[in-house]
Design an enzyme around this catalytic site. Sequence first.
Site, short mmCIF file in Angstrom:
data_model
loop_
_atom_site.label_atom_id
_atom_site.label_comp_id
_atom_site.label_asym_id
_atom_site.label_seq_id
_atom_site.Cartn_x
_atom_site.Cartn_y
_atom_site.Cartn_z
N TYR A 157 -0.46 -0.09 12.24
CA TYR A 157 -0.11 -1.36 12.90
C TYR A 157 0.77 -1.33 14.07
O TYR A 157 0.68 -2.18 15.06
CB TYR A 157 0.93 -2.05 11.63
CG TYR A 157 -0.10 -2.58 10.45
CD1 TYR A 157 -0.74 -3.65 10.69
CD2 TYR A 157 -0.18 -1.90 9.36
CE1 TYR A 157 -1.75 -4.09 9.84
CE2 TYR A 157 -1.11 -2.31 8.36
CZ TYR A 157 -1.81 -3.48 8.45
OH TYR A 157 -2.74 -3.96 7.56
N ARG A 182 0.75 -1.30 0.08
CA ARG A 182 0.06 -0.06 0.03
C ARG A 182 0.99 1.21 -0.01
O ARG A 182 1.47 1.60 1.03
CB ARG A 182 -0.90 -0.16 1.35
CG ARG A 182 -1.92 -0.89 1.28
CD ARG A 182 -2.94 -0.87 2.16
NE ARG A 182 -3.77 -2.22 2.40
CZ ARG A 182 -4.76 -2.00 1.19
NH1 ARG A 182 -5.09 -1.42 0.44
NH2 ARG A 182 -5.56 -3.23 1.42
N LYS A 200 -0.47 -23.18 17.51
CA LYS A 200 -0.74 -22.28 18.78
C LYS A 200 -1.83 -21.44 18.62
O LYS A 200 -2.67 -21.11 19.38
CB LYS A 200 0.54 -21.81 19.32
CG LYS A 200 1.13 -20.84 18.83
CD LYS A 200 0.64 -19.28 18.83
CE LYS A 200 1.26 -18.61 17.72
NZ LYS A 200 0.72 -16.99 17.88
N ARG A 222 -4.06 -11.25 18.30
CA ARG A 222 -5.16 -10.96 17.63
C ARG A 222 -6.14 -12.24 17.75
O ARG A 222 -7.29 -12.34 17.39
CB ARG A 222 -4.90 -10.88 16.09
CG ARG A 222 -4.48 -9.11 15.80
CD ARG A 222 -3.17 -9.05 16.26
NE ARG A 222 -2.09 -9.98 15.50
CZ ARG A 222 -1.35 -9.86 14.41
NH1 ARG A 222 -1.37 -8.92 13.53
NH2 ARG A 222 -0.50 -10.80 13.86
N1 LIG Z 1 2.07 -9.49 14.75
C1 LIG Z 1 2.84 -10.23 15.65
O1 LIG Z 1 3.13 -10.03 16.83
C2 LIG Z 1 3.57 -11.57 15.18
C3 LIG Z 1 3.02 -12.06 13.77
N2 LIG Z 1 3.56 -13.10 13.29
C4 LIG Z 1 3.15 -13.76 11.95
O2 LIG Z 1 3.37 -12.61 11.03
C5 LIG Z 1 2.58 -12.94 9.61
C6 LIG Z 1 2.27 -11.44 9.35
O3 LIG Z 1 1.52 -11.04 10.44
P1 LIG Z 1 1.43 -9.32 10.86
O4 LIG Z 1 2.21 -8.64 10.18
O5 LIG Z 1 1.29 -9.63 12.29
O6 LIG Z 1 0.02 -9.10 10.18
P2 LIG Z 1 -0.78 -7.62 9.97
O7 LIG Z 1 -2.18 -7.98 10.05
O8 LIG Z 1 -0.28 -7.04 11.18
O9 LIG Z 1 0.01 -7.02 8.79
C7 LIG Z 1 -0.08 -7.81 7.55
C8 LIG Z 1 0.20 -6.82 6.40
O10 LIG Z 1 0.56 -7.86 5.05
C9 LIG Z 1 -0.19 -6.82 4.19
N3 LIG Z 1 -0.80 -8.04 3.22
C10 LIG Z 1 -1.82 -8.51 3.04
N4 LIG Z 1 -2.09 -9.22 1.98
C11 LIG Z 1 -1.01 -8.95 1.25
C12 LIG Z 1 -0.46 -9.22 -0.14
N5 LIG Z 1 -1.15 -10.05 -0.90
N6 LIG Z 1 0.66 -8.77 -0.41
C13 LIG Z 1 1.33 -7.81 0.23
N7 LIG Z 1 1.07 -7.63 1.44
C14 LIG Z 1 -0.04 -7.96 1.96
C15 LIG Z 1 -1.14 -6.11 4.97
O11 LIG Z 1 -1.68 -5.15 4.11
P3 LIG Z 1 -3.00 -4.60 4.32
O12 LIG Z 1 -2.87 -3.34 5.06
O13 LIG Z 1 -3.51 -4.52 2.67
O14 LIG Z 1 -3.72 -5.46 4.95
C16 LIG Z 1 -0.07 -5.97 6.16
O15 LIG Z 1 0.49 -4.71 5.66
C17 LIG Z 1 1.57 -13.81 10.42
O16 LIG Z 1 1.47 -15.05 9.62
C18 LIG Z 1 1.70 -13.71 11.99
O17 LIG Z 1 1.14 -14.96 12.33
C19 LIG Z 1 4.55 -13.75 13.85
C20 LIG Z 1 4.99 -13.53 15.25
C21 LIG Z 1 4.45 -12.22 15.65
O1 LIG Z 2 2.36 -15.08 17.14
C1 LIG Z 2 2.35 -14.30 17.95
C2 LIG Z 2 2.94 -13.78 19.14
O2 LIG Z 2 4.10 -14.81 19.15
C3 LIG Z 2 1.23 -12.92 17.51
O3 LIG Z 2 -0.07 -13.79 17.72
P1 LIG Z 2 -1.41 -13.12 17.10
O4 LIG Z 2 -1.42 -13.13 15.76
O5 LIG Z 2 -2.30 -14.08 17.78
O6 LIG Z 2 -1.42 -11.63 17.60
#
Ligand SMILES: NC(=O)C1=CN([C@@H]2O[C@H](COP(=O)(O)OP(=O)(O)OC[C@H]3O[C@@H](n4cnc5c(N)ncnc54)[C@H](OP(=O)(O)O)[C@@H]3O)[C@@H](O)[C@H]2O)C=CC1
Ligand SMILES: O=C(CO)COP(=O)(O)O
Length: 343
Positions: A49, A33, A192, A256
């Site tokens: 975010y 975006r 998990k 989440r």
């Molecule tokens: N948040 C956390 O604490 C943690 C997350 N994770 C893992 O990390 C992964 C990502 O999660 P997280 O960052 O938290 O998710 P978020 O929802 O915070 O962010 C996801 C991002 O990916 C973008 N996105 C969605 N679809 C696409 C696409 N087709 N192409 C490019 N970008 C895209 C979203 O954009 P848009 O704004 O358009 O939706 C957004 O910027 C997940 O698998 C999660 O389980 C692992 C450990 C910790």
């Molecule tokens: O994986 C995570 C912490 O280790 C983040 O968990 P959620 O995707 O449930 O926010």
Amino acid sequence: MEQITVLGAGSWGTALAIVLADNGHNVKLWGHRADLIKEINETRKNEKYLPGVELPNNVVGFSSLEESVVGAHTMVLAVPTKAIRDVLRDLSKMIQESITIVHVSKGIEPDTLLRISEIIEEEMPSHLLRDVVVLSGPSHAEEVSKRHITTVTSSSKNMAAAEYIQDLFNNQHFRVYTNPDIIGVEIGGALKNIIALAAGITDGLGYGDNAKAALITRGLAEIARLGSKMGGNPLTFSGLTGIGDLIVTCTSVHSRNWRAGNLLGKGQKLEEVLENMGMVVEGVRTTKAGAQLAHKYDVKMPITEALNDVLFNGKSPKVAVDTLMARGKTHEMEDLVNIMENR
Ligand SMILES: NC(=O)C1=CN([C@@H]2O[C@H](COP(=O)(O)OP(=O)(O)OC[C@H]3O[C@@H](n4cnc5c(N)ncnc54)[C@H](OP(=O)(O)O)[C@@H]3O)[C@@H](O)[C@H]2O)C=CC1
Ligand SMILES: O=C(CO)COP(=O)(O)O
């Protein structure tokens, strides 16, 4: 110092970009975006975010994937699991030299039942893929971005690659361990989220800490049963990417998955919950995959199956809990002992 590209400018991609930047690396943060990337470059913030967090100057945002990958041989893949194939297909058209991909997503693909590292191997032409590493563990982006103490695990089929990623990320706040068991690490991290959704549901229904402890412990039992049968090391499930991530996700308001479960337990409909969340809830898709895996590997996963009925078959959360508690009596350890003896 290295040039590293982080693909995905959501919560986790942005938090990991901060860790890498703190370690002195030049980080290109790609997001699809343009308005978000503009905000990152102009204000040093990603308010949607990671509200209130300031990004270091050595994190530069890119909305062009092609420009973001120039000069990088290590890429952190931090998009939701449902976006991974599309991003990899685009990426493979834009690079000429082989790269190491560090994936940090927690999920299993429904129907194919592939782990993320397997999807990466399937999508990336082999001459463009040096190594696949997974970085996983108990790590909420909200805390990592504020440099709160965090521990995670780096895992790969190639331990030298896992150690290289350990070196890249490890610092005083963010301690990185290694583990060669990539199957166990990926299964623990993905499944998990199912248990965290269930823990949110019991909290939403008004049950207490006993229910939470039961879900974490019995959730771990079913994750370990499945993961061991899929070839994971049973010991991995007592590590950071197993019990560690279960604890942090089932007990934290940052999660989440927990928050979505909590709203379901309070009576909201799944569509409504997901619409209002504004961020990815990986456990929903993974519950479907988890129930399919339980069937494929003939492993009992009662919590996963109960949640699958709530999410996709219209069962009420309260009836699902009652059904779980009314199951036939069983031995606490028998199934896992059998699986380990038959390995
Ligand atoms: N948040 C956390 O604490 C943690 C997350 N994770 C893992 O990390 C992964 C990502 O999660 P997280 O960052 O938290 O998710 P978020 O929802 O915070 O962010 C996801 C991002 O990916 C973008 N996105 C969605 N679809 C696409 C696409 N087709 N192409 C490019 N970008 C895209 C979203 O954009 P848009 O704004 O358009 O939706 C957004 O910027 C997940 O698998 C999660 O389980 C692992 C450990 C910790
Ligand atoms: O994986 C995570 C912490 O280790 C983040 O968990 P959620 O995707 O449930 O926010």
